[in-house]
Design a protein around this motif. Sequence first.
Motif, PDB file in Angstrom:
ATOM      1  N   GLU A  10     -15.642  -2.228  -2.325  1.00 13.89           N
ATOM      2  CA  GLU A  10     -14.777  -2.058  -2.501  1.00 13.89           C
ATOM      3  C   GLU A  10     -13.925  -2.690  -3.622  1.00 13.89           C
ATOM      4  O   GLU A  10     -14.807  -3.943  -3.917  1.00 13.89           O
ATOM      5  CB  GLU A  10     -14.372  -2.538  -1.218  1.00 13.89           C
ATOM      6  N   ARG A  11     -12.910  -3.139  -3.300  1.00 13.77           N
ATOM      7  CA  ARG A  11     -12.033  -3.680  -5.133  1.00 13.77           C
ATOM      8  C   ARG A  11     -11.797  -5.552  -4.149  1.00 13.77           C
ATOM      9  O   ARG A  11     -12.288  -5.943  -2.953  1.00 13.77           O
ATOM     10  CB  ARG A  11     -10.278  -3.369  -4.639  1.00 13.77           C
ATOM     11  N   ASN A  12     -11.614  -5.813  -5.225  1.00 17.78           N
ATOM     12  CA  ASN A  12     -11.998  -6.866  -5.284  1.00 17.78           C
ATOM     13  C   ASN A  12     -13.494  -7.529  -4.565  1.00 17.78           C
ATOM     14  O   ASN A  12     -13.481  -7.992  -3.948  1.00 17.78           O
ATOM     15  CB  ASN A  12     -10.576  -7.480  -4.531  1.00 17.78           C
ATOM     16  N   THR A  13     -14.706  -6.871  -5.120  1.00 17.69           N
ATOM     17  CA  THR A  13     -15.554  -7.344  -4.459  1.00 17.69           C
ATOM     18  C   THR A  13     -16.569  -8.168  -5.724  1.00 17.69           C
ATOM     19  O   THR A  13     -17.900  -8.438  -5.381  1.00 17.69           O
ATOM     20  CB  THR A  13     -16.379  -6.478  -3.498  1.00 17.69           C
ATOM     21  N   LEU A  82     -19.597   9.471  -8.803  1.00 16.43           N
ATOM     22  CA  LEU A  82     -18.356   8.667  -7.670  1.00 16.43           C
ATOM     23  C   LEU A  82     -17.921   7.289  -7.975  1.00 16.43           C
ATOM     24  O   LEU A  82     -18.881   7.041  -8.817  1.00 16.43           O
ATOM     25  CB  LEU A  82     -19.215   8.161  -6.284  1.00 16.43           C
ATOM     26  N   TRP A  83     -17.406   7.554  -8.320  1.00 16.64           N
ATOM     27  CA  TRP A  83     -16.331   5.862  -8.247  1.00 16.64           C
ATOM     28  C   TRP A  83     -16.828   4.748  -7.469  1.00 16.64           C
ATOM     29  O   TRP A  83     -17.681   4.701  -6.768  1.00 16.64           O
ATOM     30  CB  TRP A  83     -14.674   5.626  -7.969  1.00 16.64           C
ATOM     31  N   LYS A  84     -17.049   3.730  -8.525  1.00  9.65           N
ATOM     32  CA  LYS A  84     -17.656   2.370  -7.458  1.00  9.65           C
ATOM     33  C   LYS A  84     -17.199   2.068  -6.949  1.00  9.65           C
ATOM     34  O   LYS A  84     -17.375   1.214  -5.601  1.00  9.65           O
ATOM     35  CB  LYS A  84     -17.587   1.522  -8.828  1.00  9.65           C
ATOM     36  N   HIS A  85     -15.975   2.710  -6.462  1.00  6.94           N
ATOM     37  CA  HIS A  85     -14.651   2.292  -5.192  1.00  6.94           C
ATOM     38  C   HIS A  85     -14.883   3.184  -4.311  1.00  6.94           C
ATOM     39  O   HIS A  85     -14.193   2.126  -2.832  1.00  6.94           O
ATOM     40  CB  HIS A  85     -13.612   1.595  -5.169  1.00  6.94           C
ATOM     41  N   TRP A 111     -11.971 -10.917   1.592  1.00  9.61           N
ATOM     42  CA  TRP A 111     -10.843 -10.079   0.731  1.00  9.61           C
ATOM     43  C   TRP A 111      -9.501  -9.415   1.651  1.00  9.61           C
ATOM     44  O   TRP A 111      -8.735  -8.935   0.405  1.00  9.61           O
ATOM     45  CB  TRP A 111     -11.967  -8.590   1.604  1.00  9.61           C
ATOM     46  N   ALA A 112      -9.580  -9.224   2.763  1.00  6.24           N
ATOM     47  CA  ALA A 112      -7.892  -9.198   2.807  1.00  6.24           C
ATOM     48  C   ALA A 112      -6.357 -10.183   2.052  1.00  6.24           C
ATOM     49  O   ALA A 112      -5.639  -9.823   1.814  1.00  6.24           O
ATOM     50  CB  ALA A 112      -6.866  -8.918   4.385  1.00  6.24           C
ATOM     51  N   VAL A 113      -7.304 -11.374   1.842  1.00  5.52           N
ATOM     52  CA  VAL A 113      -6.550 -12.163   0.750  1.00  5.52           C
ATOM     53  C   VAL A 113      -5.788 -11.658  -0.546  1.00  5.52           C
ATOM     54  O   VAL A 113      -5.248 -11.666  -1.019  1.00  5.52           O
ATOM     55  CB  VAL A 113      -6.845 -14.091   1.063  1.00  5.52           C
ATOM     56  N   PRO A 119      -3.514  -5.688  -4.961  1.00  4.90           N
ATOM     57  CA  PRO A 119      -3.377  -4.659  -4.018  1.00  4.90           C
ATOM     58  C   PRO A 119      -3.180  -3.431  -4.919  1.00  4.90           C
ATOM     59  O   PRO A 119      -3.012  -2.410  -5.028  1.00  4.90           O
ATOM     60  CB  PRO A 119      -2.363  -4.808  -3.277  1.00  4.90           C
ATOM     61  N   TYR A 120      -5.095  -2.882  -6.024  1.00  5.37           N
ATOM     62  CA  TYR A 120      -4.876  -1.823  -6.433  1.00  5.37           C
ATOM     63  C   TYR A 120      -4.644  -1.114  -5.820  1.00  5.37           C
ATOM     64  O   TYR A 120      -5.395  -0.401  -4.796  1.00  5.37           O
ATOM     65  CB  TYR A 120      -6.350  -1.943  -7.158  1.00  5.37           C
TER      66      TYR A 120
END
Length: 305
Positions: A10-13, A82-85, A111-113, A119-120
Amino acid sequence: MKRKVKLFGERNTATRALKQMLIKADNVTLSLAPDEHARAQEQRALAELTLDIQDSYKFEWRRLYLDASRDTGVPYDNPFRLWKHAAPFWDDAYVRDAVSVIFMVRNPYSWAVSMARKPYHMKAPRTSDFEQFVSRPWLTERRDNCPILLRSVLHLWNYKIGAYQRFAARARNAGVQCQFIRFEDFLGDPALCLGQALWSMGIPSTGLEALENSTKDQTKSLTDLQDYYSTEAWRMRLSQSVVRKVNAEIDWSLAGTFQYACLDPQDFPPELPATEAKRFAFEMMNLDMQAEVDLHRKAGAAATA
């Protein structure tokens, strides 16, 4: 011969950092597209469309159209494109082409923070209210390979982790190597963590080098990030109401698989301290708090002159 690896997270991982390390690694390739000529044609068409969008729109409209342009021309029936996300789907091509898979996961609170701060692809106005951010519906990208509308951004976490685990179960039954890497473990020692994951999949882990700085903020070093996350400093952004919301929305049967556990709301303040709340609100609104401090300082100096 180089081994093929597909990356999902997911984003931000930390997928960007891990991808850069894999690109530089020996014995690994991320190039899985079977028709490079067709891919090049798609890229040229996308570049032309991007220029048209930039000439035609500004601000949020431009961002909206640019996001949509990235969804065009993507062969969603091709698992390797497929997109990496994206949420992956199983295909026997992983067996045929001997492709190994790495999944990145992250503590849902942390992750939520991070998503509130960055917030991509969020298709909504920014908000300075963290509880509102984690509570309101989330509109996905087509390339997320998810339902179009989810109850909240927390359900995006649930959906992706569930998709990863379903894929991994099918893959292992078919003899395809998969490894999950926790964001927190990766930050602790990127080269060691990635090396162990590759080794577990039978891939010699040579040429791995940790990035010295954040891929999103070059002013932050790896040491800075390690200090922040090793002490779980993101907890300072959590209030009792936010913890209750996360506890209620996250699928803890999924989270528990990675040793992520519910936090007790009583361990957190009813409200964040004023300074911390303001700092977080500025970050969520993509504003520069220091600029405001400097502005007030100059105004005060002018008033007393």
